[in-house]
Motif scaffolding. Sequence first.
Motif, short mmCIF file in Angstrom:
data_model
loop_
_atom_site.label_atom_id
_atom_site.label_comp_id
_atom_site.label_asym_id
_atom_site.label_seq_id
_atom_site.Cartn_x
_atom_site.Cartn_y
_atom_site.Cartn_z
N ARG A 46 86.17 96.43 89.45
CA ARG A 46 84.83 96.69 89.01
C ARG A 46 84.67 96.33 87.54
O ARG A 46 83.73 95.92 87.07
CB ARG A 46 84.56 98.36 88.97
N MET A 47 85.57 96.22 86.54
CA MET A 47 85.48 95.84 85.47
C MET A 47 85.29 94.27 85.23
O MET A 47 84.63 93.73 84.49
CB MET A 47 86.83 96.40 84.49
N ALA A 48 86.02 93.72 86.12
CA ALA A 48 86.07 92.18 86.10
C ALA A 48 84.69 91.76 86.69
O ALA A 48 83.98 90.74 85.94
CB ALA A 48 87.09 91.59 87.14
N GLN A 49 84.06 92.55 87.39
CA GLN A 49 82.67 92.21 87.88
C GLN A 49 81.78 92.48 86.99
O GLN A 49 80.68 91.56 86.98
CB GLN A 49 82.38 92.84 89.26
N LYS A 50 81.68 93.57 86.40
CA LYS A 50 80.70 93.93 85.53
C LYS A 50 80.69 93.14 84.02
O LYS A 50 79.46 92.80 83.68
CB LYS A 50 80.67 95.37 85.07
N GLN A 51 81.79 92.62 83.74
CA GLN A 51 81.80 91.55 82.55
C GLN A 51 81.36 92.47 81.45
O GLN A 51 80.82 91.75 80.49
CB GLN A 51 81.12 90.27 82.72
N TRP A 52 81.53 93.72 81.09
CA TRP A 52 81.11 94.47 80.04
C TRP A 52 81.82 93.87 78.58
O TRP A 52 80.93 93.97 77.68
CB TRP A 52 81.20 95.91 80.21
#
Length: 73
Positions: A55-61
């Motif tokens: 999820r963190m990789a996809q969101k690219q926050w």
Amino acid sequence: MGHFVEVPTCIGAFLDENQIKLIAPYGVDDLINFRCSPIPYYRQDAKHMAIYQQRMAQKQWHQQWPKLQIDGI
């Protein structure tokens, strides 16, 4: 909110008469301190941590907010 993956997104707000009330079962420290960590459910084992990490990789926050500290990646 019980199914949210990360602590700083696990917050809700509602209007009670003329006051805004917050619901933050894991507190607001991560949100205020610009930190992202998984809720306890997603810390229980590698399988659940992988969901958080994906999820963190996809969101690219981290690209939008470079000072954001992301735990567990």
